[in-house]
Write a protein that holds these residues in place. Structure first.
Motif, PDB file in Angstrom:
ATOM      1  N   LYS A 144       2.931  -1.526  -4.606  1.00 46.68           N
ATOM      2  CA  LYS A 144       3.916  -2.551  -4.261  1.00 46.68           C
ATOM      3  C   LYS A 144       3.240  -3.879  -3.966  1.00 46.68           C
ATOM      4  O   LYS A 144       3.745  -4.953  -4.339  1.00 46.68           O
ATOM      5  N   SER A 145       2.086  -3.832  -3.341  1.00 46.36           N
ATOM      6  CA  SER A 145       1.367  -5.073  -3.055  1.00 46.36           C
ATOM      7  C   SER A 145       0.902  -5.735  -4.345  1.00 46.36           C
ATOM      8  O   SER A 145       0.964  -6.967  -4.497  1.00 46.36           O
ATOM      9  N   PHE A 190       2.397  -5.439  -7.204  1.00 47.57           N
ATOM     10  CA  PHE A 190       3.611  -6.010  -7.794  1.00 47.57           C
ATOM     11  C   PHE A 190       3.955  -7.337  -7.128  1.00 47.57           C
ATOM     12  O   PHE A 190       4.416  -8.281  -7.785  1.00 47.57           O
ATOM     13  N   SER A 191       3.750  -7.408  -5.824  1.00 50.72           N
ATOM     14  CA  SER A 191       4.061  -8.649  -5.112  1.00 50.72           C
ATOM     15  C   SER A 191       3.208  -9.799  -5.618  1.00 50.72           C
ATOM     16  O   SER A 191       3.686 -10.921  -5.806  1.00 50.72           O
ATOM     17  N   ILE A 192       1.933  -9.510  -5.851  1.00 52.74           N
ATOM     18  CA  ILE A 192       1.028 -10.572  -6.309  1.00 52.74           C
ATOM     19  C   ILE A 192       1.346 -10.953  -7.757  1.00 52.74           C
ATOM     20  O   ILE A 192       1.535 -12.122  -8.088  1.00 52.74           O
ATOM     21  N   VAL A 193       1.427  -9.946  -8.608  1.00 52.10           N
ATOM     22  CA  VAL A 193       1.692 -10.213 -10.027  1.00 52.10           C
ATOM     23  C   VAL A 193       3.066 -10.856 -10.202  1.00 52.10           C
ATOM     24  O   VAL A 193       3.238 -11.765 -11.015  1.00 52.10           O
ATOM     25  N   GLY A 194       4.034 -10.400  -9.427  1.00 48.64           N
ATOM     26  CA  GLY A 194       5.377 -10.970  -9.507  1.00 48.64           C
ATOM     27  C   GLY A 194       5.382 -12.453  -9.205  1.00 48.64           C
ATOM     28  O   GLY A 194       6.058 -13.230  -9.890  1.00 48.64           O
TER      29      GLY A 194
END
Lengths: 219, 219
Positions: free
Chosen positions: B156-157, B159-163
DNA sequence: CGAATTTTCAAACAAGTGTTTGACACGCTC
DNA sequence: GAGCGTGTCAAACACTTGTTTGAAAATTCG
């Protein structure tokens, strides 16, 4: 589901919505749409004029159906609750809308098409739909980070939050493929929203270079 | 630009790449591609077989052209630098790639099409391109947050960065429209990367529920 | 050179596209 | 029932689609 009318016109809009959402404007076929709507091909000319105007009607239908998270928040919470709670609610509702929407999924999917590859017809609807959400989020962030932070940074922080949420929808296929179905299935809407919330309030405090307003209200 | 060959075949691949990237597989026309490549329509059958196989060839071409940020980092930095520096570099390079890529823009644009609307031909290329990047980022995050954090949270972390990064590319049009051109033009690649970095290391520390490893190395 | 091979080309192919036509059926009022 | 406007429908329209053909042109090589 309350008695929704069953005109050929509305059937066309709904069938068109599904197919436009799935394949985009160009790849969607008028015949395919009409077959799905149990209508004759000539019906799209009769009711809308042509394919583009049908698409426009679909966009307007989506816009007319929007349930105003913005208004809802403004009335119920904006004045009473501290900004941290508002942010938490905002993120949760956005994740919900994108991963577990109760209204037909194609509404959002069409908006996503418009967000990535704008058409002339969609620009206005996009503006009307997203502008209130954007200013709402901007206001929440502003309250949290205080007045010393530049407008630019507030925008970037908003992008950081929205970007996290959208990733789970827009790049869902990739996320699944990379993390594996096993891990991905474990993720619930509430978990994702909670993660983004925790991640973001820390991020906001960092770019604000100070503790957030009413930090004590955090969970 | 070093002497790149000027076959009809490579001209076709390159012209097809541009147009596929712009309109997607379905909406792209063989005649349009061939005109851009100064080739006869029959050339696509002669060299590739049909339109789908041309698309496949384009994907393979993109894959063959990938400059390995992953390998580059692994060799030069992964073993010597602390993870915070690695993360900073990772984010900066990713933002650069998405907002100021030196290789033809359509390479990334086609990958984005595949990321959002996967085709049978693209799945493998996507996997080969993204898997190394994903594991690299995952490793960096793992070093930063320690071993107590669940695998799920590491994903999830990530995803947060890539998002955050992808938002500036995928939803660039929306970001411009909402923030206004005036503000948007001010944003530089380095500013965006720096913002995402600061936002993310704070977020990571929050979800890790502890200070990050080698925090002193942060800027 | 001259034969063999590779590459190009205009033209046509069948199937699909969005759009249009004109006739036909229905429900309504006069 | 006659007249009228609203909807519906199959058929055809003109055009584009991806694909194919067969013959020229260009190239290679003995």
């Amino acid at each position: 589901m309350v008695a929704v009318q069953d005109d050929t016109k509305t059937r066309l809009i709904e069938a068109a919505g599904v197919i436009f959402a799935d394949k985009g404007f160009d790849a969607a076929g008028v015949r395919e749409i009409c077959q799905e709507a149990k209508a004759n091909v000539a019906a799209v000319k009769y009711y809308f004029g042509d394919k583009r105007k049908l698409y426009k009607a679909v966009l307007q239908h989506v816009h007319a159906c929007k349930d105003n998270l913005a208004l809802q928040m403004a009335e119920e919470q904006l004045k009473t609750q501290p900004p941290l709670i508002q942010l938490k609610f905002y993120i949760l509702e956005m994740v919900r809308e994108h991963l577990a929407s109760q209204k037909p999924a194609w509404h959002l999917e069409i908006m996503l098409w418009e967000m990535t590859r704008q058409t002339a017809e969609g620009r206005e609807v996009i503006e009307l739909q997203l502008r209130p959400m954007a200013t709402l989020l901007k206001n929440i962030i502003r309250r949290l980070v205080g007045d010393e932070v530049s407008e630019e940074t507030v925008w970037k922080s908003g992008f950081s939050i929205v970007g996290q949420v959208l990733f789970y929808h827009v790049h869902q296929a990739i996320a699944r493929q990379l993390a594996g179905d096993a891990i991905y299935e474990e993720l619930t809407v509430d978990q994702i929203a909670e993660h983004i919330y925790q991640f973001s309030i820390a991020g906001l405090a960092a770019v604000a270079k100070r503790p957030l307003a009413h930090e004590s209200a955090a969970s």
